[in-house]
Design an enzyme around this catalytic site. Structure first.
Site, PDB file in Angstrom:
ATOM      1  N   LEU A 160       0.737  -1.277   0.142  1.00  0.00           N
ATOM      2  CA  LEU A 160      -0.092   0.158  -0.039  1.00  0.00           C
ATOM      3  C   LEU A 160       0.865   1.382   0.053  1.00  0.00           C
ATOM      4  O   LEU A 160       0.412   2.307   0.162  1.00  0.00           O
ATOM      5  CB  LEU A 160      -0.858  -0.007   1.037  1.00  0.00           C
ATOM      6  CG  LEU A 160      -2.144  -1.000   1.050  1.00  0.00           C
ATOM      7  CD1 LEU A 160      -3.009  -0.937   2.399  1.00  0.00           C
ATOM      8  CD2 LEU A 160      -2.946  -0.611   0.099  1.00  0.00           C
ATOM      9  N   ASP A 161       2.089   1.222  -0.323  1.00  0.00           N
ATOM     10  CA  ASP A 161       2.984   2.392  -0.310  1.00  0.00           C
ATOM     11  C   ASP A 161       4.160   2.215  -0.835  1.00  0.00           C
ATOM     12  O   ASP A 161       5.257   2.535  -0.820  1.00  0.00           O
ATOM     13  CB  ASP A 161       3.492   2.872   1.282  1.00  0.00           C
ATOM     14  CG  ASP A 161       3.523   4.309   1.078  1.00  0.00           C
ATOM     15  OD1 ASP A 161       3.269   5.140   0.128  1.00  0.00           O
ATOM     16  OD2 ASP A 161       4.290   4.939   2.121  1.00  0.00           O
TER      17      ASP A 161
END
Length: 154
Positions: free
Chosen positions: A68-69
């Protein structure tokens, strides 16, 4: 690099955290450095870096983890230019579900549309962000949402 910390304030129970030193910093900074940027573009070391990040994502995803990043500042480069995915602070697991219902924040210029809109996210959110990293490697240009350059084909 070794970090030493006590557990629950007790001095006799110590936790040691050991991490590999990334001599060449992160991919974002390396691409911004004129001295090494040309060496990191696609036809130099870029293909290899991209493949190593893809393998790292495959490992995470095959173990049910969504990062997610994914972004170039979170890709560390070792002394031999091996790429390592870092900063798993936003990572979540997808055990028996096909998507995440709660979406933590990411970094705007690399963030997948579904996470920006607060919709369900899955491994595809990482793949979108990886695509932005690929554009950085191919073009050498910092990402800016909505203003990506068109790669020139050689």
């Amino acid at each position: 690099m070794v970090y030493k910390a006590s557990l629950d304030g007790m001095d006799d129970d110590l936790l040691y955290y050991v991490c590999e030193l990334a001599h060449n910093g992160d991919l974002y900074s390396a691409l911004a450095n004129d001295r090494v940027c040309g060496d990191l573009l696609w036809y130099q070391r870029g293909k290899s870096i991209a493949l190593q990040v893809a393998r790292g994502l495959y490992y995470l995803h095959s173990n049910g983890i969504v990062h997610l990043d994914i972004k170039s500042p979170n890709i560390l480069l070792t002394e031999t230019w091996k790429a390592k995915i870092a900063d798993v602070g936003l990572a979540r697991t997808l055990r028996s579900k096909s998507h995440l219902t709660t979406i933590p924040g990411g970094t705007y210029d690399w963030q997948a549309p579904e996470t920006l809109l607060g919709r369900h996210a899955s491994f595809s959110a990482d793949i979108f962000s990886y695509g932005v990293v690929l554009l950085e490697i191919i073009t050498g240009v910092k990402p800016k949402r909505g203003a990506y350059p068109t790669p020139e084909y050689v």
